[in-house]
Design an enzyme around this catalytic site. Sequence first.
Site, PDB file in Angstrom:
ATOM      1  N   GLU A 106       4.099  -4.394  12.424  1.00 49.88           N
ATOM      2  CA  GLU A 106       3.168  -3.278  12.168  1.00 49.88           C
ATOM      3  C   GLU A 106       2.021  -3.862  11.369  1.00 49.88           C
ATOM      4  OE1 GLU A 106       3.431  -0.399  13.438  1.00 49.88           O
ATOM      5  OE2 GLU A 106       5.527  -0.205  13.993  1.00 49.88           O
ATOM      6  N   CYS A 128      -3.409   1.292   6.644  1.00 56.49           N
ATOM      7  CA  CYS A 128      -3.608   0.649   7.944  1.00 56.49           C
ATOM      8  C   CYS A 128      -4.372   1.570   8.875  1.00 56.49           C
ATOM      9  CB  CYS A 128      -2.273   0.238   8.539  1.00 56.49           C
ATOM     10  SG  CYS A 128      -1.054   1.562   8.572  1.00 56.49           S
ATOM     11  N   GLU A 137       7.947   1.525  15.293  1.00 54.93           N
ATOM     12  CA  GLU A 137       8.941   1.952  14.311  1.00 54.93           C
ATOM     13  C   GLU A 137       9.033   3.470  14.408  1.00 54.93           C
ATOM     14  OE1 GLU A 137       9.596  -0.658  10.511  1.00 54.93           O
ATOM     15  OE2 GLU A 137       7.645   0.305  10.415  1.00 54.93           O
ATOM     16  N   GLY A 154       2.414  -5.482   7.490  1.00 52.86           N
ATOM     17  CA  GLY A 154       1.439  -6.210   6.676  1.00 52.86           C
ATOM     18  C   GLY A 154       0.234  -6.573   7.528  1.00 52.86           C
ATOM     19  N   SER A 155      -0.453  -7.604   7.141  1.00 55.44           N
ATOM     20  CA  SER A 155      -1.697  -7.959   7.837  1.00 55.44           C
ATOM     21  C   SER A 155      -1.416  -8.679   9.166  1.00 55.44           C
ATOM     22  CB  SER A 155      -2.537  -8.866   6.943  1.00 55.44           C
ATOM     23  OG  SER A 155      -1.825 -10.051   6.671  1.00 55.44           O
ATOM     24  N   ASN A 176       0.804  -1.231   0.000  1.00 52.92           N
ATOM     25  CA  ASN A 176       0.000   0.000   0.000  1.00 52.92           C
ATOM     26  C   ASN A 176       0.837   1.281   0.000  1.00 52.92           C
ATOM     27  OD1 ASN A 176       0.768  -0.442   2.669  1.00 52.92           O
ATOM     28  ND2 ASN A 176      -1.122   0.388   3.508  1.00 52.92           N
ATOM     29  N   THR A 207      -0.696 -12.452   8.515  1.00 57.48           N
ATOM     30  CA  THR A 207       0.676 -12.807   8.132  1.00 57.48           C
ATOM     31  C   THR A 207       1.650 -12.520   9.271  1.00 57.48           C
ATOM     32  OG1 THR A 207       0.080 -12.157   5.890  1.00 57.48           O
ATOM     33  CG2 THR A 207       2.389 -12.584   6.282  1.00 57.48           C
ATOM     34  N   GLY A 208       1.384 -11.457  10.018  1.00 59.63           N
ATOM     35  CA  GLY A 208       2.259 -11.094  11.140  1.00 59.63           C
ATOM     36  C   GLY A 208       2.419 -12.245  12.124  1.00 59.63           C
TER      37      GLY A 208
HETATM   38  P1  NAD Z   1       0.328  -9.148   3.721  1.00 62.98           P
HETATM   39  O1  NAD Z   1       0.423  -9.530   5.147  1.00 62.98           O
HETATM   40  O2  NAD Z   1      -0.437  -9.989   2.795  1.00 62.98           O
HETATM   41  O3  NAD Z   1       1.783  -9.006   3.074  1.00 62.98           O
HETATM   42  C1  NAD Z   1       2.786  -8.158   3.613  1.00 62.98           C
HETATM   43  C2  NAD Z   1       4.140  -8.655   3.175  1.00 62.98           C
HETATM   44  O4  NAD Z   1       4.394  -9.939   3.755  1.00 62.98           O
HETATM   45  C3  NAD Z   1       4.319  -8.842   1.668  1.00 62.98           C
HETATM   46  O5  NAD Z   1       5.617  -8.449   1.316  1.00 62.98           O
HETATM   47  C4  NAD Z   1       4.146 -10.346   1.511  1.00 62.98           C
HETATM   48  O6  NAD Z   1       4.780 -10.847   0.369  1.00 62.98           O
HETATM   49  C5  NAD Z   1       4.814 -10.858   2.769  1.00 62.98           C
HETATM   50  N1  NAD Z   1       4.411 -12.183   3.204  1.00 62.98           N
HETATM   51  C6  NAD Z   1       3.273 -12.870   2.919  1.00 62.98           C
HETATM   52  N2  NAD Z   1       3.272 -14.064   3.538  1.00 62.98           N
HETATM   53  C7  NAD Z   1       4.424 -14.151   4.244  1.00 62.98           C
HETATM   54  C8  NAD Z   1       4.991 -15.129   5.107  1.00 62.98           C
HETATM   55  N3  NAD Z   1       4.361 -16.272   5.382  1.00 62.98           N
HETATM   56  N4  NAD Z   1       6.186 -14.874   5.657  1.00 62.98           N
HETATM   57  C9  NAD Z   1       6.842 -13.719   5.419  1.00 62.98           C
HETATM   58  N5  NAD Z   1       6.353 -12.739   4.611  1.00 62.98           N
HETATM   59  C10 NAD Z   1       5.161 -12.952   4.034  1.00 62.98           C
HETATM   60  O7  NAD Z   1      -0.231  -7.645   3.744  1.00 62.98           O
HETATM   61  P2  NAD Z   1      -0.613  -6.722   2.503  1.00 62.98           P
HETATM   62  O8  NAD Z   1      -1.882  -7.272   1.916  1.00 62.98           O
HETATM   63  O9  NAD Z   1       0.575  -6.513   1.630  1.00 62.98           O
HETATM   64  O10 NAD Z   1      -0.905  -5.345   3.246  1.00 62.98           O
HETATM   65  C11 NAD Z   1      -2.149  -5.026   3.799  1.00 62.98           C
HETATM   66  C12 NAD Z   1      -2.141  -5.175   5.312  1.00 62.98           C
HETATM   67  O11 NAD Z   1      -1.029  -4.475   5.872  1.00 62.98           O
HETATM   68  C13 NAD Z   1      -3.356  -4.568   5.981  1.00 62.98           C
HETATM   69  O12 NAD Z   1      -3.817  -5.425   7.000  1.00 62.98           O
HETATM   70  C14 NAD Z   1      -2.834  -3.271   6.593  1.00 62.98           C
HETATM   71  O13 NAD Z   1      -3.591  -2.778   7.675  1.00 62.98           O
HETATM   72  C15 NAD Z   1      -1.457  -3.667   6.959  1.00 62.98           C
HETATM   73  N6  NAD Z   1      -0.573  -2.514   7.062  1.00 62.98           N
HETATM   74  C16 NAD Z   1      -0.127  -2.141   8.282  1.00 62.98           C
HETATM   75  C17 NAD Z   1       0.670  -1.022   8.420  1.00 62.98           C
HETATM   76  C18 NAD Z   1       1.176  -0.595   9.763  1.00 62.98           C
HETATM   77  O14 NAD Z   1       2.117   0.192   9.800  1.00 62.98           O
HETATM   78  N7  NAD Z   1       0.617  -1.068  10.863  1.00 62.98           N
HETATM   79  C19 NAD Z   1       1.014  -0.279   7.286  1.00 62.98           C
HETATM   80  C20 NAD Z   1       0.547  -0.691   6.059  1.00 62.98           C
HETATM   81  C21 NAD Z   1      -0.240  -1.816   5.953  1.00 62.98           C
END
Ligand code: NAD
Length: 479
Positions: free
Chosen positions: A252, A286, A460, A230-231, A156, A234-235
């Site tokens: 995050e 996010c 962060e 990320g989500s 994003n 996944t986190g």
């Molecule tokens: P995602 O969790 O699908 O992917 C994030 C990253 O993780 C990508 O680079 C992906 O390739 C990688 N990934 C996927 N599976 C993995 C695994 N098993 N091990 C390691 N890495 C892996 O998230 P997204 O769809 O790219 O982003 C959207 C989400 O991110 C939303 O939930 C949003 O709220 C969140 N987000 C949070 C923040 C924050 O700062 N808190 C900022 C931006 C987005």
Amino acid sequence: MGSISTHNTTLEWSQYCNIIDGDLCTTPRTRHGINPATGKANPEVPLSSQEDVDRAMTAAQKAFKQWSTTSYDERRQAVLSFADALETEHAAFSSMLTQEQGKPLQFARMELDFAIQWLRGIAKLELPQEVIEEEDRKIVVRYTPLGVVVGIVPWNYPILLAVGKIAPAVMTGNTIIIKPSPFTPNGDLKLCELAQRFFPPGVVQCLSGDDELGPWLTAHPVPAKISFTGSSFTGKKVMESASKTLKRVTLELGGKDPAIICEDVNIKEVAPQIAQLAFLNSGQICIALKRIFVHEKIFDEFRDAMVEATNNLKMGEGNEPDVFLGPIQNSMQYDKVKGFFQDVEKQGYNIAVGGTNPSGEGYFITPTIVDRPAEDSRLVLEEPFGPIVPLLSYSTYEEAVEKANNTMYGLGASIWSSDIERANNLATKIEAGNVWVNSHFQLDPRVPFGGHKQSGIGTEWGVSGLISYCNSQALYLKK
Ligand code: NAD
């Protein structure tokens, strides 16, 4: 795989390579993302193998030996020079960001502005060192770099969020491997290519790949830390994988930010701001507003003003003039957001504005406000990460706070009122990492950013962000 030297080259926007040990490296197999507004393929990018991962890890370990001993000031100068170079390349990066992410050019430019501001802002921070005692013995608490860090970036805000990991990691003497999202790899690969002019080989590297790459990186024995954005889903996987070698993690994650709209707001001024904060980046933030609680006394008037404001938001391809909403970034997310529309339709909830989506090229979703869906509906509980938002009502401030806090998330929140004292007081009752009064989404590189509850672990940016890339070391020295 082949490799090309990065020395004395200018950024070339037709070829995209991994950055390993200071070299631009190609891979036998490649892949590509999709321009979400047109469905056309973006330029090919590397498909990294486990062997590429191993090479990058070895280079990062080797580089750490030197880089961790360079002075803080030298590292700061490198980050500042990197910021200047990014400013020079502002137009090309913004254009690629619109092409691969889909966001309107005005907002792509803004993301680049933020990225430059973040590099400079984080470079200004000082890493503290505390002297606890200085009599017979000297006790010092200082912060030492961890080693090799992996930065995993979502789609994003691919440039800003990569920079937000690179700057604190290298300022504190670590080396970092960036893993872009497979949906938005092009800009991040160029970002790290540009970094090669200012950092020794192996300090800033970048690997692009498919869904296998993230798990390879988090499971690898070398990294000392994973910084993941990320989500929440996944986190949790990242944390599980990192636990095998007790890697440090900063997570995050997702959010479900509430806005509490008090009965005394200036409706004409506030409603358009709320609409924009829900639909900016097509809701793919996010800390976008994802639940809007309006006092029942002004509910109808506020809803109508939001509807009017939403009708004025133009949707389209990011290079068209005055576009506010671009497409959803990828087909997976598009289907996920559409699932929320199906649920709203199935439950028969009232749609205040939007509701029907265009067919044809591009993953476009019409900004949509749902009028008082059930409080246990998917739209109220889950994160759509798209331009569909529930408008809810409350009758007392106690109830508003309780509803705002009734979520597994705790990333951001905002209180909107003409009575600043009341708003400030309500702000202190919210369970979230970032709470604003009469604004939202105002971030600052000096301020730690992070979530409560399942929105994340750690912070962060800011000084505590720097410290998150360090070991704490207590030195008991003899005088
Ligand atoms: P995602 O969790 O699908 O992917 C994030 C990253 O993780 C990508 O680079 C992906 O390739 C990688 N990934 C996927 N599976 C993995 C695994 N098993 N091990 C390691 N890495 C892996 O998230 P997204 O769809 O790219 O982003 C959207 C989400 O991110 C939303 O939930 C949003 O709220 C969140 N987000 C949070 C923040 C924050 O700062 N808190 C900022 C931006 C987005």
